[in-house]
Motif scaffolding. Sequence first.
Motif, PDB file in Angstrom:
ATOM      1  N   LEU A 205     -41.188  33.477  11.568  1.00 40.53           N
ATOM      2  CA  LEU A 205     -41.229  32.045  11.847  1.00 40.53           C
ATOM      3  C   LEU A 205     -39.926  31.654  12.527  1.00 40.53           C
ATOM      4  O   LEU A 205     -39.003  32.454  12.609  1.00 40.53           O
ATOM      5  N   GLY A 206     -39.842  30.420  12.968  1.00 40.99           N
ATOM      6  CA  GLY A 206     -38.591  30.004  13.569  1.00 40.99           C
ATOM      7  C   GLY A 206     -38.832  28.849  14.501  1.00 40.99           C
ATOM      8  O   GLY A 206     -39.920  28.277  14.522  1.00 40.99           O
ATOM      9  N   GLU A 207     -37.806  28.520  15.284  1.00 37.48           N
ATOM     10  CA  GLU A 207     -37.949  27.346  16.142  1.00 37.48           C
ATOM     11  C   GLU A 207     -38.801  27.692  17.364  1.00 37.48           C
ATOM     12  O   GLU A 207     -39.201  26.825  18.112  1.00 37.48           O
ATOM     13  N   ASP A 208     -39.086  28.958  17.584  1.00 40.01           N
ATOM     14  CA  ASP A 208     -39.839  29.388  18.761  1.00 40.01           C
ATOM     15  C   ASP A 208     -41.065  30.173  18.290  1.00 40.01           C
ATOM     16  O   ASP A 208     -41.125  31.385  18.449  1.00 40.01           O
ATOM     17  N   PRO A 209     -42.027  29.501  17.660  1.00 37.87           N
ATOM     18  CA  PRO A 209     -43.099  30.224  17.007  1.00 37.87           C
ATOM     19  C   PRO A 209     -44.052  30.866  17.997  1.00 37.87           C
ATOM     20  O   PRO A 209     -44.498  30.224  18.941  1.00 37.87           O
ATOM     21  N   VAL A 210     -44.291  32.143  17.841  1.00 39.56           N
ATOM     22  CA  VAL A 210     -45.374  32.797  18.568  1.00 39.56           C
ATOM     23  C   VAL A 210     -46.246  33.422  17.491  1.00 39.56           C
ATOM     24  O   VAL A 210     -46.285  34.617  17.314  1.00 39.56           O
ATOM     25  N   ASN A 211     -46.919  32.549  16.737  1.00 37.28           N
ATOM     26  CA  ASN A 211     -47.638  32.980  15.551  1.00 37.28           C
ATOM     27  C   ASN A 211     -48.996  32.287  15.508  1.00 37.28           C
ATOM     28  O   ASN A 211     -49.107  31.089  15.239  1.00 37.28           O
ATOM     29  N   ILE A 212     -50.023  33.060  15.800  1.00 38.63           N
ATOM     30  CA  ILE A 212     -51.369  32.511  15.903  1.00 38.63           C
ATOM     31  C   ILE A 212     -51.818  31.852  14.606  1.00 38.63           C
ATOM     32  O   ILE A 212     -52.411  30.764  14.605  1.00 38.63           O
ATOM     33  N   PHE A 213     -51.509  32.500  13.506  1.00 34.06           N
ATOM     34  CA  PHE A 213     -51.974  32.001  12.219  1.00 34.06           C
ATOM     35  C   PHE A 213     -51.335  30.651  11.884  1.00 34.06           C
ATOM     36  O   PHE A 213     -52.008  29.698  11.488  1.00 34.06           O
ATOM     37  N   GLN A 214     -50.039  30.617  12.091  1.00 36.58           N
ATOM     38  CA  GLN A 214     -49.306  29.364  11.857  1.00 36.58           C
ATOM     39  C   GLN A 214     -49.854  28.234  12.749  1.00 36.58           C
ATOM     40  O   GLN A 214     -50.046  27.103  12.303  1.00 36.58           O
ATOM     41  N   ASN A 215     -50.122  28.557  14.012  1.00 37.38           N
ATOM     42  CA  ASN A 215     -50.688  27.555  14.918  1.00 37.38           C
ATOM     43  C   ASN A 215     -52.012  27.007  14.398  1.00 37.38           C
ATOM     44  O   ASN A 215     -52.253  25.797  14.411  1.00 37.38           O
ATOM     45  N   LEU A 216     -52.888  27.903  13.921  1.00 37.40           N
ATOM     46  CA  LEU A 216     -54.203  27.474  13.434  1.00 37.40           C
ATOM     47  C   LEU A 216     -54.057  26.498  12.266  1.00 37.40           C
ATOM     48  O   LEU A 216     -54.783  25.506  12.178  1.00 37.40           O
ATOM     49  N   ILE A 217     -53.104  26.788  11.409  1.00 39.88           N
ATOM     50  CA  ILE A 217     -52.855  25.868  10.293  1.00 39.88           C
ATOM     51  C   ILE A 217     -52.367  24.520  10.832  1.00 39.88           C
ATOM     52  O   ILE A 217     -52.830  23.460  10.422  1.00 39.88           O
ATOM     53  N   ASN A 218     -51.458  24.577  11.793  1.00 42.57           N
ATOM     54  CA  ASN A 218     -50.918  23.334  12.366  1.00 42.57           C
ATOM     55  C   ASN A 218     -51.990  22.488  13.054  1.00 42.57           C
ATOM     56  O   ASN A 218     -51.938  21.260  13.023  1.00 42.57           O
ATOM     57  N   TYR A 219     -52.942  23.118  13.730  1.00 48.68           N
ATOM     58  CA  TYR A 219     -54.005  22.348  14.407  1.00 48.68           C
ATOM     59  C   TYR A 219     -54.912  21.641  13.404  1.00 48.68           C
ATOM     60  O   TYR A 219     -55.655  20.733  13.767  1.00 48.68           O
ATOM     61  N   GLY A 220     -54.892  22.122  12.147  1.00 43.98           N
ATOM     62  CA  GLY A 220     -55.852  21.620  11.165  1.00 43.98           C
ATOM     63  C   GLY A 220     -57.231  22.222  11.380  1.00 43.98           C
ATOM     64  O   GLY A 220     -58.262  21.560  11.165  1.00 43.98           O
ATOM     65  N   PHE A 221     -57.262  23.487  11.775  1.00 38.61           N
ATOM     66  CA  PHE A 221     -58.540  24.191  11.975  1.00 38.61           C
ATOM     67  C   PHE A 221     -59.425  24.038  10.733  1.00 38.61           C
ATOM     68  O   PHE A 221     -59.011  24.338   9.617  1.00 38.61           O
ATOM     69  N   PRO A 222     -60.663  23.554  10.911  1.00 41.46           N
ATOM     70  CA  PRO A 222     -61.495  23.208   9.754  1.00 41.46           C
ATOM     71  C   PRO A 222     -62.214  24.400   9.113  1.00 41.46           C
ATOM     72  O   PRO A 222     -62.798  24.240   8.038  1.00 41.46           O
ATOM     73  N   GLY A 223     -62.205  25.567   9.759  1.00 45.49           N
ATOM     74  CA  GLY A 223     -62.963  26.707   9.220  1.00 45.49           C
ATOM     75  C   GLY A 223     -62.162  27.500   8.195  1.00 45.49           C
ATOM     76  O   GLY A 223     -61.080  27.109   7.767  1.00 45.49           O
TER      77      GLY A 223
END
Lengths: 473, 473
Positions: free
Chosen positions: B25-43
Amino acid sequence: MDPIAESKLFLEPRSVAVIGVSRHLGEDPVNIFQNLINYGFPGKLYPVNPNASELFGIKCYPSVRQIPGPVDLAVVTTGRSQAVPVVKECVEAGVKAIIVVTQGFADADAEGWGMQQEMVRLARTNGTRIIGPNTFGTANAFHSFSTSFRGLDMDRSPIGIICQSGFFFIGRRDFKFLGKGIDLGNGCDVDFADALEYFEHDPQIEVIVMHIEGLRNGRKFMHVASRVAQRKPILVLKTGRSGQGARAAASHTGSLTGSDRVYDAMFKQTGLIRVEDLDDMEDTAKAFLHLPLPKGNRVAIFSATGAGGTIAADACDRYGMAVARFSATTAKKLETLCPPWFRAGSPFDFWPAVMISGRPYREVYRTTLQALLADDGVDAALSICPAFPHIKARDVSGALTQVADAFPGKPVVTWAYSPRFGQEMERLEATGKTVVYPTPDRAIRALSRLAQRQRFLDTVIGTTNVEIRVAAS
Amino acid sequence: MDPIAESKLFLEPRSVAVIGVSRHLGEDPVNIFQNLINYGFPGKLYPVNPNASELFGIKCYPSVRQIPGPVDLAVVTTGRSQAVPVVKECVEAGVKAIIVVTQGFADADAEGWGMQQEMVRLARTNGTRIIGPNTFGTANAFHSFSTSFRGLDMDRSPIGIICQSGFFFIGRRDFKFLGKGIDLGNGCDVDFADALEYFEHDPQIEVIVMHIEGLRNGRKFMHVASRVAQRKPILVLKTGRSGQGARAAASHTGSLTGSDRVYDAMFKQTGLIRVEDLDDMEDTAKAFLHLPLPKGNRVAIFSATGAGGTIAADACDRYGMAVARFSATTAKKLETLCPPWFRAGSPFDFWPAVMISGRPYREVYRTTLQALLADDGVDAALSICPAFPHIKARDVSGALTQVADAFPGKPVVTWAYSPRFGQEMERLEATGKTVVYPTPDRAIRALSRLAQRQRFLDTVIGTTNVEIRVAAS
């Protein structure tokens, strides 16, 4: 008068009479006099209006004749019917420089055309010069001065615009065309050749940009332009190129636009740099203002996106540039950054070095740029990087400055992408070491204009390494 | 599977396994999983990582086999050496859709090429589809979902991008290309024709934009594209056009770019709209998103700067558009606004009406636009106006909306100039009645793309007035 004396009167007047000063104020000011006060113009101001005794707290005169001191420049903003008598008064009062802002002359009808001719005739009786009519006039950020009726936001930038439209005084989203400006309008007297001479020896102007609808005296223009082009880069946007454009130009400034192929040949022969459109004009001007000239056309491209590298390579083909081929030594240096299976190609995709090898972005950027510019087969570089100005670890300004300083003869352009383009552009351009473009095509095109200039200097002046700058003359 | 079922798995999955989830993690995230959580993915989300029991508070699985529920989509982000065994596991576990984000396959070396072939072979044993490798994967703003390792800022806009680079997911200064996105990367299995079919019947997508480096199966592509093009406009940016570009594309996605002339003929025949560059792609997409199709190519130009009118007329020549000739009735209406000596030409310079006749800016704008759009000889309009969003009296949004609503079949584009371009663009585009361009050339080019689409529909579908929209089908 010689051109230097004329340019002083038009661009650095010590005293200005504004005739036909409007008393209209409001949230949408189109008031030359008010603008001059707002700029903090340091010279003497004489408003002329027979219906007022005072304007903005400054004594008003009923006519130019009544003004007590000498007048360097008269600005005529009356209705068109009064313009000829006012010009007559100015000439008789000994004013040597007149800007006629008023429109409705060669741009309008036969009567207007006749009035325009009469103004010129009057001026010539006494060696007076006229800019206009139908013009914003002049602007000079270094003198806090403009005759534009639209209030301008000016920078002391070493760029001089010569144009036939006030648009160029107003500027664009990310770029102002002045510095200094001369809007010739209908160009009844002072013409493009004269205006070029005004900037020829001006130490504050390094780059000249022209917007031409039509030229009247091609021979005189070529003579002057080919001389000035040896000292300073001259960019030209020629409009009214097509049949439809030519008809539009005729009703705009009464210009005869002429054959576009003749213009093309003329610009080539005189060493002028013809630009395609407003984007090109801005992009190329920025390149000349901030970057050195490359010695050749070989561009090293390094990119965080492979697709961007491909687009940039296409652009190289389109604009006569070559994708640089790196030496084996350079490839080795680049491959130390990358995963073992990776072969450094050109364009060089540096993303695997960041994403897979996990190297810090800034280190990858610095090492790559350093390796590329050190290669003898490289004349210039294009950096393609995502615009993430909010991520500190992605700030490459320091690395850019350090490497670019070590290779002062090799221009570096940048394509930054992402919705944060504007901030990234500001951050990187603040280094003074790159210009940031919104597409790879525009970045490569700008480099091609610099290379074109170097070829011209190589041919005409016979010096390969030295751009003649006014500062050095 | 049929295309609709496939597109559901790739673009609207109910459950997603992410294999090789980074703990970085960090200020420059290249993390798909973290992104999905941030989007609020409903699945449902299943992280897979043998070295962790939990990631971001979500239970982690050592392999796909151990996941208890069904998996709609597996996202592979491991190193390249593990990709083949992971794909094998997914196929064996019955996963029908896989996105391989990892790079280093046909884009790299012979070994990578072999591994890519093996993944495809494995998938085909069980009817599994693969997007990638070397990709951002997919994005769907309507489902708060993307497999991009770069966190995206998405809008629910009816635009679908099909591309071979993550750049198009990140977007540009003033424009996002999605809506929904499919980055094919190396395109080992799911190809352009498949992706077109995913969007063909999607009611949330009205405009399709493609970035193509190379096509493998031209016949299949033409078959599908010519069908889809009759329902929805398809814009194409073909890169790797030149020799230098083709070499770059080969190392980017392992694409064989092919002859550019063959592509050109293919795009013409299938009714695709080929764009020249990224600016064109953005400009044209915006036009299709917001404007009606003109019935013909006759553009009425009205301008606050005569020079702008000339430049726009040149652009009409360049892009196959005609400067409209107004009727005598229209000219009369326009001349009521102007000083007596003024003859209304085309382009129409409305500045004298404001500056000399002293009419309110908004009144001039409304009357002019109304008169022009009412003229039977006018198919579309270009408004050229200074960007002065800080001046209330210059706000023409109300007038624009009112007039445009009365002429719903005639598109109005705008060139706004001044350093305040961005604000003016926002203000005018908020009406939904115009698109604002930074140069007249780009405004005219965008109109020409709309006219091209109407001609295609006229020819192929034989209907002159009705654009077929998915919403209406």
